[in-house]
Design a protein around this motif. Structure first.
Motif, short mmCIF file in Angstrom:
data_model
loop_
_atom_site.label_atom_id
_atom_site.label_comp_id
_atom_site.label_asym_id
_atom_site.label_seq_id
_atom_site.Cartn_x
_atom_site.Cartn_y
_atom_site.Cartn_z
N GLY A 1 0.79 -1.22 0.00
CA GLY A 1 0.00 0.00 0.00
C GLY A 1 0.82 1.27 0.00
N ALA A 2 1.99 1.26 0.65
CA ALA A 2 2.74 2.51 0.84
C ALA A 2 3.92 2.61 -0.13
CB ALA A 2 3.19 2.63 2.29
N VAL A 3 5.08 2.07 0.25
CA VAL A 3 6.31 2.29 -0.53
C VAL A 3 7.12 1.02 -0.61
CG1 VAL A 3 8.49 3.59 -0.63
CG2 VAL A 3 6.41 4.74 0.12
N LEU A 4 7.72 0.80 -1.76
CA LEU A 4 8.73 -0.24 -1.94
C LEU A 4 10.10 0.41 -1.82
CD1 LEU A 4 9.89 -3.03 -2.92
CD2 LEU A 4 9.67 -2.12 -5.24
N ALA A 5 10.91 -0.05 -0.87
CA ALA A 5 12.29 0.40 -0.73
C ALA A 5 13.19 -0.58 -1.47
CB ALA A 5 12.68 0.47 0.75
N ALA A 6 14.04 -0.05 -2.35
CA ALA A 6 14.86 -0.93 -3.18
C ALA A 6 16.27 -0.39 -3.35
CB ALA A 6 14.20 -1.11 -4.56
N GLY A 7 16.75 0.35 -2.35
CA GLY A 7 18.09 0.92 -2.41
C GLY A 7 18.79 0.79 -1.07
N PHE A 8 19.53 1.84 -0.69
CA PHE A 8 20.28 1.82 0.57
C PHE A 8 19.36 1.53 1.75
CE2 PHE A 8 21.88 4.16 4.32
CZ PHE A 8 23.07 3.47 4.51
N ASP A 9 18.14 2.08 1.74
CA ASP A 9 17.19 1.86 2.83
C ASP A 9 16.82 0.39 2.96
OD1 ASP A 9 16.03 2.07 0.34
OD2 ASP A 9 14.56 3.58 0.89
N ILE B 1 20.19 -6.66 -3.84
CA ILE B 1 19.13 -5.89 -3.19
C ILE B 1 17.92 -6.78 -2.92
CG2 ILE B 1 17.48 -4.00 -3.42
CD1 ILE B 1 20.14 -2.87 -3.03
N VAL B 2 17.50 -6.79 -1.66
CA VAL B 2 16.25 -7.43 -1.27
C VAL B 2 15.23 -6.32 -1.05
CG1 VAL B 2 15.05 -8.77 0.51
CG2 VAL B 2 17.35 -9.44 -0.24
N GLY B 3 14.11 -6.36 -1.76
CA GLY B 3 13.11 -5.31 -1.66
C GLY B 3 12.27 -5.42 -0.40
N TYR B 4 11.92 -4.26 0.17
CA TYR B 4 11.04 -4.19 1.34
C TYR B 4 9.84 -3.32 1.00
CZ TYR B 4 14.17 -6.46 4.66
OH TYR B 4 14.92 -7.41 5.32
N ALA B 5 8.64 -3.88 1.17
CA ALA B 5 7.41 -3.15 0.88
C ALA B 5 6.58 -3.03 2.15
CB ALA B 5 6.60 -3.88 -0.19
N ASP B 6 6.11 -1.82 2.45
CA ASP B 6 5.42 -1.55 3.72
C ASP B 6 6.28 -1.98 4.90
OD1 ASP B 6 3.15 -0.62 2.34
OD2 ASP B 6 2.26 -2.62 2.27
N GLY B 7 7.60 -1.89 4.73
CA GLY B 7 8.52 -2.28 5.79
C GLY B 7 8.74 -3.77 5.93
N GLU B 8 8.10 -4.57 5.06
CA GLU B 8 8.18 -6.03 5.15
C GLU B 8 9.08 -6.59 4.04
OE1 GLU B 8 6.39 -7.95 7.66
OE2 GLU B 8 6.47 -5.86 8.38
N ARG B 9 9.86 -7.58 4.39
CA ARG B 9 10.77 -8.22 3.44
C ARG B 9 9.97 -8.94 2.37
NH1 ARG B 9 14.30 -12.68 2.34
NH2 ARG B 9 16.50 -12.07 2.37
N VAL B 10 10.31 -8.72 1.10
CA VAL B 10 9.59 -9.38 0.01
C VAL B 10 10.47 -10.46 -0.62
CG1 VAL B 10 8.40 -9.07 -2.20
CG2 VAL B 10 8.22 -7.31 -0.44
N ALA B 11 11.47 -10.07 -1.37
CA ALA B 11 12.35 -11.02 -2.05
C ALA B 11 13.47 -10.23 -2.70
CB ALA B 11 11.57 -11.81 -3.12
#
Length: 299
Positions: free
Chosen positions: A142-150, A272-282
Motif C-alpha cells: 500500500g505505501a512504498v517499496l524500498a529498493a536501495g540503501f534503505d 538488493i532485497v526489496g522491502y514493501a510496507d517495511g516487510e521483506r519481500v524477495a
C-alpha cells in the motif's frame, strides 16, 4: 463466518505494544456498525495472513486490520483485487499507508469511521501496488517499496539480534554506510529504459515510509500511477545529510534526485532485497504495477 461479520486482525505488538489496551475500545466502536465483530486468531505473521485469506474466502462482510504497516501488509494480501471492504485502524509505529489514505490517526476515531462506513454501505476505492518477483510470486503493498540503501539497511537490521528497538536500525545505518557502494539498476518505466547507477530507489503508491519520511512526496493512491524516486550516487556524507530532508520531502529538490511517474515499473539490481510496507519481500528483480481501485477502503 458470514457476510454480515466484520473480521478483525489485531497485532498486540504493533507500535511496541503501546496501543494494546485500546483493542477492547476499538472492537466496541466497530460493533456500533450493527455487525458481529470477530477477532481472527493468529500467532505469527504467516498465520495472520492465512486467517485473513480464510475470512475473505468464506465471504466475510469486511476485514479490518488493527496495527501498523506490517499488519496492513498481511491483511491486504487477502483483500486486494476483491470486493471485500477493508478497514484500517492505525496502531503501529509507522502507519504510513493509513496517513496516505486519509485514515484518522486516532485509533478509536478510525474505528468509529469504519463502523459508520459499514452502516452506510460506502467505501472508497484506492490503488495498490502489485509486485511480481523474479520467481513469479505476487505480493501487494500500500505505501512504498524500498529498493536501495534503505532496503539494505533493513536487511542488515533484520539479521541483528542486538540492540533492540530503534537503536538497532541506527547501528545498521552506520554499518552499511561504511560499506556504501552505488549499484547499477535496470529500470524500465512503462517501457522506457531509465537504467541508472544509484544509491536510493523507491517506488511509492503513497507518500511516506519509515513512520512519516516523505520519500515520494507527491505520490497519490488515487491517481493510478506509481511515483519512482531515484537518488544518484551521493557519498556517505551527503546521504546522511539527505535523511532529515525526507521528513519534509524537500530531498526531491536536490539535482541528484530524480522523480518519475509510471503505471508499470521493472526494476533489478544485484544484492538488493526489496522491502514493501517495511516487510521483506524477495531479492530483485521485480515487476511493480499500479492496480487502480484494488482495495475498497472503509473510511
Amino acid at each position: 463466518m458470514n457476510s454480515d461479520d466484520i473480521a478483525v486482525l489485531a497485532n498486540p505488538r504493533a507500535g511496541r505494544g503501546r496501543h494494546r489496551g485500546l483493542l477492547p475500545g476499538v472492537l466496541e466502536r466497530l460493533g456500533t456498525s450493527g455487525r458481529t465483530v470477530r477477532l481472527l486468531g493468529a500467532d505469527s505473521a504467516e498465520s495472520a495472513e492465512k486467517a485473513c485469506h480464510r475470512a475473505v474466502a468464506e465471504g466475510v462482510g469486511a476485514l479490518v486490520a488493527v496495527g501498523g504497516d506490517g499488519t496492513l501488509h498481511r491483511a491486504v494480501q487477502a483483500v486486494a483485487g476483491t470486493p471485500t471492504p477493508f478497514g484500517l485502524v492505525p496502531a503501529g509505529t509507522g502507519n504510513d499507508f493509513a496517513a496516505g489514505a486519509g485514515v484518522p490517526a486516532d485509533p478509536l476515531t478510525a474505528a468509529t469511521a469504519i463502523a459508520a462506513a459499514v452502516r452506510e454501505g460506502r467505501s472508497t476505492p484506492l490503488d495498490l501496488a502489485r509486485i511480481t518477483t523474479g520467481r513469479g510470486d505476487v505480493r501487494w503493498y500500500g505505501a512504498v517499496l524500498a529498493a536501495g540503501f534503505d532496503a539494505v539497511v533493513n536487511e542488515r537490521a533484520n539479521r541483528m539480534r542486538w540492540p533492540r528497538g530503534p537503536r538497532r536500525y541506527d547501528l545498521a545505518i552506520l554499518l552499511e554506510l561504511a560499506r556504501l557502494r552505488p549499484r547499477r539498476y535496470t529500470l524500465e518505466l512503462d517501457g522506457v529504459d531509465r537504467g541508472c547507477t544509484a544509491d536510493l530507489v523507491a517506488v511509492g503508491n503513497c507518500r511516506s515510509y519509515g513512520g512519516g519520511m516523505l520519500i515520494c512526496p507527491d505520490a497519490d493512491p488515487t491517481d493510478g500511477l506509481l511515483d519512482v524516486v531515484v537518488a544518484a550516487p551521493l557519498g556517505r556524507g551527503t546521504l546522511v545529510r539527505l535523511k532529515p530532508r525526507l521528513r519534509s520531502g524537500t530531498h526531491v529538490d536536490d539535482p541528484r534526485v530524480t522523480s518519475y511517474r509510471a503505471r508499470e515499473v521493472r526494476i533489478g539490481a544485484p544484492g538488493i532485497v526489496g522491502y514493501a510496507d517495511g516487510e521483506r519481500v524477495a531479492a530483485l528483480p521485480f515487476v511493480v504495477r499500479c492496480e487502480p481501485g484494488a482495495v475498497r477502503l472503509l473510511v
